[in-house]
Write an enzyme that holds these catalytic residues in place. Structure first.
Site, PDB file in Angstrom:
ATOM      1  N   SER A   1       5.471  -6.386  -2.005  1.00  0.00           N
ATOM      2  CA  SER A   1       5.118  -6.507  -0.598  1.00  0.00           C
ATOM      3  C   SER A   1       5.670  -7.811  -0.027  1.00  0.00           C
ATOM      4  O   SER A   1       5.584  -8.857  -0.679  1.00  0.00           O
ATOM      5  CB  SER A   1       3.587  -6.504  -0.491  1.00  0.00           C
ATOM      6  N   GLY A   2       6.210  -7.753   1.186  1.00  0.00           N
ATOM      7  CA  GLY A   2       6.831  -8.927   1.793  1.00  0.00           C
ATOM      8  C   GLY A   2       5.847 -10.005   2.219  1.00  0.00           C
ATOM      9  O   GLY A   2       6.096 -11.203   2.028  1.00  0.00           O
TER      10      GLY A   2
ATOM     11  N   CYS B   1     -16.919  -5.979   2.556  1.00  0.00           N
ATOM     12  CA  CYS B   1     -17.974  -5.475   3.421  1.00  0.00           C
ATOM     13  C   CYS B   1     -17.682  -4.009   3.726  1.00  0.00           C
ATOM     14  O   CYS B   1     -16.645  -3.697   4.296  1.00  0.00           O
ATOM     15  CB  CYS B   1     -17.986  -6.292   4.704  1.00  0.00           C
TER      16      CYS B   1
ATOM     17  N   THR C   1       0.838  -1.200   0.000  1.00  0.00           N
ATOM     18  CA  THR C   1       0.000   0.000   0.000  1.00  0.00           C
ATOM     19  C   THR C   1       0.874   1.252   0.000  1.00  0.00           C
ATOM     20  O   THR C   1       0.663   2.178  -0.792  1.00  0.00           O
ATOM     21  CB  THR C   1      -0.934  -0.006   1.229  1.00  0.00           C
TER      22      THR C   1
END
Ligand SMILES: Cc1ncc(COP(=O)(O)O)c(C=O)c1O
Length: 387
Positions: free
Chosen positions: A199-200, A325, A72
């Site tokens: 990303s890890g 959601c 992100t």
């Protein structure tokens, strides 16, 4: 009850070798990599070794690796950091309708800052057409942002061709590689992206570490201000243990990418074929697209995906529904809607994402559970009647 994990696109367990290296750094290397004394330099050495290892595996220069907290942050850094520093008049960005919220929400923020964003459509196979990307170009376009592998369907996007479009037009290219890294070969020297996010925790490293590859000469500014760490692009004391773990994970996964990819693809294909043959009116999304070997997105007519997730969870299986959601309502997946599914079809989809730990026996057990849950939920479903 034994539990079986089929949600590796959400996150992965930390591998034993990665954990060992991570813990060794946490235990033995306590210096701040910016300090000039011995302890600091030891930390710096570990950090730079991790940077060199990762760069070598990806095919970029060590100084092009910027360690971040995850996918992100990497995507936000590329999009906000580059668009806010684009030349005057270059206020247009092209992205696609199937991006992860880490890109789409960053684009929303840029729109609030006055950037105009074009969201390119995808075909029913979930793949972006490079011709459509080219068509969206304007004289004021500064950047194209496209994901390498879609997190919901596994569809591989034609990033090489889009890279060609970007280079031809002289605009920057950002690629969200979070779901590609560790699943398909990533060779940045061939790809030609200016920014590549990874990303890890998607590749058996711990959560809280990622990287943005920033090609030499790219015009990008930091989002986090403070010290001069990470080439001035990401202030804050470095997560050395995380960086070491990420590089080790990349090495480990790279060593067996082809072999484990083939094994995983075989299991995934067996899962898909098994479901389609045992469950009436079930279908595979993006089946015609080139796909990452581990991902299956499957629709079950007349069933709510959320109900299926809960039913399978009670039987010991972790899978995910395509829907999210928000504000108490189950929203159908924007990716599946973009591919032309209607809201009910999109809400009926499940994502199964396999990893290196899954076995044939687990797939067989999952098939039985899916067939049983689907039959049970359909008996309760007012919207499903067998033909
Ligand atoms: C395609 C894609 N991009 C970005 C992200 C965000 O990565 P992170 O969880 O490391 O912030 C994810 C995570 O699901 C993803 O699948």
């Amino acid at each position: 009850m034994e539990r079986y994990y089929f949600d590796h696109n959400a996150t992965t367990p930390v591998s034993a070798a990665v954990l060992e290296d991570f813990l060794a750094v946490v235990r033995d290397v306590h210096g701040n990599a910016s300090s000039i004394h011995h302890d600091g330099q030891l930390a710096k050495q570990k950090l730079e070794m991790a940077r060199r290892l990762l760069a070598g595996l990806l095919g970029c220069e060590p100084r092009e690796v910027v360690f971040t907290s995850g996918g992100t942050e990497s995507n936000n850094l590329a999009l906000l950091g580059a668009m806010r520093n684009a030349p005057a008049g270059k206020r247009h960005l092209i992205t696609t309708r199937i991006e992860h919220p880490a890109v789409l929400k960053a684009c929303g923020q840029l729109e609030r800052e006055g950037v105009s964003v074009s969201y390119v459509a995808v075909g029913s196979d979930g793949v972006v057409d490079p011709v459509e990307v080219r068509r969206a170009l304007r004289p004021e376009t500064a950047m194209i942002s496209v994901m390498h592998v879609n997190n919901e369907t596994g569809a591989v996007q034609p990033v090489e061709q889009i890279s060609f479009v970007a280079r031809e037009a002289g605009v920057a290219l950002h690629v969200d590689g979070v779901q590609a890294f560790g699943k398909v070969a990533v060779k940045l020297n061939e790809l030609g992206a200016d920014y590549y996010a990874l990303s890890g925790h998607k590749v058996n490293a711990p959560k809280g570490i990622g990287a943005l590859i920033v090609k030499k000469g790219s015009k990008v500014g930091p989002l986090i201000h403070g010290g001069r760490q990470e080439q001035g692009l990401r202030a804050g004391t470095e997560n050395v243990a995380g960086a070491v773990a990420l590089a080790r994970a990349a090495e480990e996964i790279g060593e067996t990418l082809e072999e484990s990819g083939e094994k995983i693809r075989t299991l995934r294909d067996l899962l898909e074929q098994g479901i389609v043959s045992r469950v009436p009116s079930a279908w595979v999304n993006a089946s015609r697209a080139p796909r990452a070997p581990n991902t299956a997105s499957i629709g079950f007519e007349g069933i709510e995906g959320e109900a299926m997730v809960i039913s399978l969870d009670l039987k010991g299986f972790s899978v995910s529904s395509g829907s999210a959601c928000s504000s108490g309502a189950v929203e159908p997946s924007h990716v599946l809607l973009a591919m032309g599914l209607d809201a009910a079809q999109a809400r009926s989809c499940l994502r199964f994402s396999l990893g290196r730990g899954n076995t044939l026996a687990q797939v067989d057990a999952l098939l039985d559970a899916v067939a049983e849950s689907a039959a049970h939920l359909r008996r309760l479903s007012p919207s499903y009647s067998e033909q």
